[in-house]
Design a protein around this motif. Sequence first.
Motif, mmCIF file in Angstrom:
data_model
loop_
_atom_site.group_PDB
_atom_site.id
_atom_site.type_symbol
_atom_site.label_atom_id
_atom_site.label_comp_id
_atom_site.label_asym_id
_atom_site.label_seq_id
_atom_site.Cartn_x
_atom_site.Cartn_y
_atom_site.Cartn_z
ATOM 1 N N PHE A 114 0.896 -1.162 0.024
ATOM 2 C CA PHE A 114 0.102 0.114 -0.023
ATOM 3 C C PHE A 114 0.956 1.105 0.055
ATOM 4 C CE2 PHE A 114 -2.916 2.959 1.956
ATOM 5 C CZ PHE A 114 -4.000 2.867 1.347
ATOM 6 N N ASN A 115 1.280 1.340 -1.311
ATOM 7 C CA ASN A 115 2.552 2.554 -0.961
ATOM 8 C C ASN A 115 2.140 3.898 -1.749
ATOM 9 O OD1 ASN A 115 2.340 1.412 -3.855
ATOM 10 N ND2 ASN A 115 4.619 1.442 -4.023
ATOM 11 N N PHE A 116 0.844 4.343 -1.525
ATOM 12 C CA PHE A 116 0.518 5.541 -1.991
ATOM 13 C C PHE A 116 1.534 6.951 -1.388
ATOM 14 C CE2 PHE A 116 -3.570 3.346 -2.792
ATOM 15 C CZ PHE A 116 -3.764 3.905 -4.124
ATOM 16 N N SER A 117 1.620 7.888 -2.159
ATOM 17 C CA SER A 117 2.195 8.939 -1.413
ATOM 18 C C SER A 117 1.420 9.572 -0.341
ATOM 19 C CB SER A 117 2.627 9.973 -2.234
ATOM 20 O OG SER A 117 1.651 10.677 -2.785
ATOM 21 N N VAL A 118 1.726 10.202 0.561
ATOM 22 C CA VAL A 118 0.833 10.954 1.643
ATOM 23 C C VAL A 118 -0.079 11.866 0.888
ATOM 24 C CG1 VAL A 118 0.864 12.325 3.760
ATOM 25 C CG2 VAL A 118 2.744 10.347 3.471
ATOM 26 N N LYS A 119 0.391 12.609 0.150
ATOM 27 C CA LYS A 119 -0.567 13.366 -0.688
ATOM 28 C C LYS A 119 -1.509 12.805 -1.497
ATOM 29 C CE LYS A 119 -0.528 17.812 -3.307
ATOM 30 N NZ LYS A 119 0.518 18.695 -4.062
ATOM 31 N N THR A 120 -1.386 11.742 -2.368
ATOM 32 C CA THR A 120 -2.156 10.956 -2.958
ATOM 33 C C THR A 120 -3.173 10.334 -2.006
ATOM 34 O OG1 THR A 120 -0.619 10.486 -4.588
ATOM 35 C CG2 THR A 120 -2.567 8.958 -4.596
ATOM 36 N N LEU A 121 -2.783 9.718 -0.802
ATOM 37 C CA LEU A 121 -3.619 9.122 0.056
ATOM 38 C C LEU A 121 -4.611 10.363 0.631
ATOM 39 C CD1 LEU A 121 -4.209 6.534 1.509
ATOM 40 C CD2 LEU A 121 -2.840 7.270 3.187
ATOM 41 N N PHE A 122 -4.217 11.459 0.832
ATOM 42 C CA PHE A 122 -4.956 12.668 1.355
ATOM 43 C C PHE A 122 -6.166 13.033 0.362
ATOM 44 C CE2 PHE A 122 -5.061 17.130 1.971
ATOM 45 C CZ PHE A 122 -5.951 17.245 3.221
ATOM 46 N N LEU A 123 -5.583 13.114 -0.961
ATOM 47 C CA LEU A 123 -6.333 13.441 -2.001
ATOM 48 C C LEU A 123 -7.747 12.548 -2.347
ATOM 49 C CD1 LEU A 123 -3.755 14.949 -4.613
ATOM 50 C CD2 LEU A 123 -5.590 16.176 -3.105
ATOM 51 N N GLY A 124 -7.174 11.330 -2.143
ATOM 52 C CA GLY A 124 -8.359 10.255 -2.267
ATOM 53 C C GLY A 124 -9.171 10.519 -1.178
ATOM 54 N N ALA A 125 -8.634 10.630 0.093
ATOM 55 C CA ALA A 125 -9.664 10.528 1.172
ATOM 56 C C ALA A 125 -10.536 11.795 1.211
ATOM 57 C CB ALA A 125 -8.734 10.700 2.566
ATOM 58 N N LEU A 126 -9.963 12.926 0.726
ATOM 59 C CA LEU A 126 -10.850 14.085 0.590
ATOM 60 C C LEU A 126 -11.831 13.859 -0.546
ATOM 61 C CD1 LEU A 126 -8.370 17.174 1.156
ATOM 62 C CD2 LEU A 126 -10.392 16.513 2.608
ATOM 63 N N ALA A 127 -11.513 13.312 -1.433
ATOM 64 C CA ALA A 127 -12.329 12.981 -2.628
ATOM 65 C C ALA A 127 -13.642 12.188 -2.395
ATOM 66 C CB ALA A 127 -11.733 12.504 -3.928
ATOM 67 N N ALA A 128 -13.207 10.986 -1.213
ATOM 68 C CA ALA A 128 -14.221 10.137 -1.024
ATOM 69 C C ALA A 128 -15.124 10.864 -0.105
ATOM 70 C CB ALA A 128 -13.464 9.085 -0.349
ATOM 71 N N LEU A 129 -14.498 11.766 0.855
ATOM 72 C CA LEU A 129 -15.541 12.364 1.662
ATOM 73 C C LEU A 129 -16.515 13.141 1.015
ATOM 74 C CD1 LEU A 129 -15.809 13.191 4.916
ATOM 75 C CD2 LEU A 129 -14.478 15.063 4.410
ATOM 76 N N PHE A 130 -16.051 13.921 0.125
ATOM 77 C CA PHE A 130 -17.116 14.865 -0.736
ATOM 78 C C PHE A 130 -18.014 13.992 -1.709
ATOM 79 C CE2 PHE A 130 -14.063 18.414 0.309
ATOM 80 C CZ PHE A 130 -15.059 19.289 0.877
ATOM 81 N N PHE A 131 -17.559 12.968 -2.229
ATOM 82 C CA PHE A 131 -18.447 11.886 -2.992
ATOM 83 C C PHE A 131 -19.623 11.440 -2.038
ATOM 84 C CE2 PHE A 131 -14.890 11.485 -6.583
ATOM 85 C CZ PHE A 131 -15.554 12.118 -7.269
ATOM 86 N N ALA A 132 -19.065 11.131 -0.908
ATOM 87 C CA ALA A 132 -20.000 10.449 0.023
ATOM 88 C C ALA A 132 -21.172 11.263 0.413
ATOM 89 C CB ALA A 132 -19.282 9.772 1.430
ATOM 90 N N PHE A 133 -20.653 12.610 1.009
ATOM 91 C CA PHE A 133 -21.840 13.496 1.395
ATOM 92 C C PHE A 133 -22.513 13.703 0.186
ATOM 93 C CE2 PHE A 133 -18.823 15.152 4.811
ATOM 94 C CZ PHE A 133 -19.571 14.248 5.896
ATOM 95 N N SER A 134 -22.123 13.963 -0.976
ATOM 96 C CA SER A 134 -22.878 14.402 -2.074
ATOM 97 C C SER A 134 -23.782 13.256 -2.478
ATOM 98 C CB SER A 134 -21.966 14.321 -3.524
ATOM 99 O OG SER A 134 -22.681 14.629 -4.639
ATOM 100 N N LEU A 135 -23.651 12.012 -2.403
ATOM 101 C CA LEU A 135 -24.603 10.647 -2.666
ATOM 102 C C LEU A 135 -25.592 10.999 -1.647
ATOM 103 C CD1 LEU A 135 -22.243 8.332 -4.316
ATOM 104 C CD2 LEU A 135 -24.165 9.142 -5.570
ATOM 105 N N ILE A 136 -25.119 10.895 -0.353
ATOM 106 C CA ILE A 136 -26.269 10.636 0.717
ATOM 107 C C ILE A 136 -26.948 11.985 0.633
ATOM 108 C CG2 ILE A 136 -26.317 10.985 3.201
ATOM 109 C CD1 ILE A 136 -25.237 8.309 2.718
ATOM 110 N N LEU A 137 -26.524 13.073 0.630
ATOM 111 C CA LEU A 137 -27.659 14.120 0.385
ATOM 112 C C LEU A 137 -28.379 14.009 -0.788
ATOM 113 C CD1 LEU A 137 -25.101 17.095 1.162
ATOM 114 C CD2 LEU A 137 -26.999 16.550 2.652
#
Length: 298
Positions: free
Chosen positions: A142-165
């Motif tokens: 699991f060798n994502f860079s910290v920045k890529t991991l952070f970007l993926g997590a932020l994208a996921a957070l907003f996608f999740a809120f978007s779909l739930i809403l």
Amino acid sequence: MDWIIFAVLAYFGLALAVVFDKLLLEKYIPRPSLYAAYVGLLGFYGWFLAPFGFSSDNLTFSAAFFSILSGLFFVFALIFFYWGAQRDEISRIAGLSGAFTALLIWFLASWLEIENLKQLEILAFFLLVSGGILISFRRGHFNFSVKTLFLGALAALFFAFSLILIKIAYSKTGFLNAYILGRSGEFLAGLLFLIVPSVRRDIFSHLKIVSKKAVAIFLGNKFLAAGSFLLLNYAVFLGSVSLIQALQGLQYVFVLILASAISFKTPWIFKEETSFSAVFQKGFAVLTIIAGIILLAL
């Protein structure tokens, strides 16, 4: 289970759109914020669907607010997703953000009591999510860079809120009302980009130099994405938002196949690994996703 058919068709179309997104980001529109601004500004297309059934009769303030906020969050998610896509393999960042999104949606949907999955559906859910996570690994690490991991997590957070809403909005006002207002939220996000001086300058400068070929590819791709997104949202309206998001693993399969095929000709754009270990690992991920889909179909 008609929603499965709509979801599969939607994810195939979105996989094509993601591959073209990667091409556009690498060759024609290099700044993710600029690309997201264009996507947002095209959100006005939703109002072309108004004659087919938009009505204010059953439109509450909360439904309208949730719909518009869903569109805003979707565009914000795209910014972080596109940044991640520029830094890594497209199938890896799609798998990473998609898996995070599915887990967040399952938690939120259960917590808010929007839906409760049966035991077989929970098993299918974890198979689909596991397949998405496997695609995100490189050679077993699991060798994502910290920045890529952070970007993926932020994208996921907003996608999740978007779909739930938007799922909540669908339950309050019906499909077409919520969908159109959701696209209005995207358009509003695009307008917000114009407030930022640097993005506004980038947009006007880019429009002066962009080629007709780039415009044609972009508009064609957004037409494809819009149609696919409409199908996906109709699937969300009909079925389980958690399972539909988990089913995004099928999109990773389509992206993997398309990007791997194209990477032979354009390896500087599509950086998919084609070593034996990488192919074996991703092949196992595909089988895991297929097993999850079979369980859903039972």
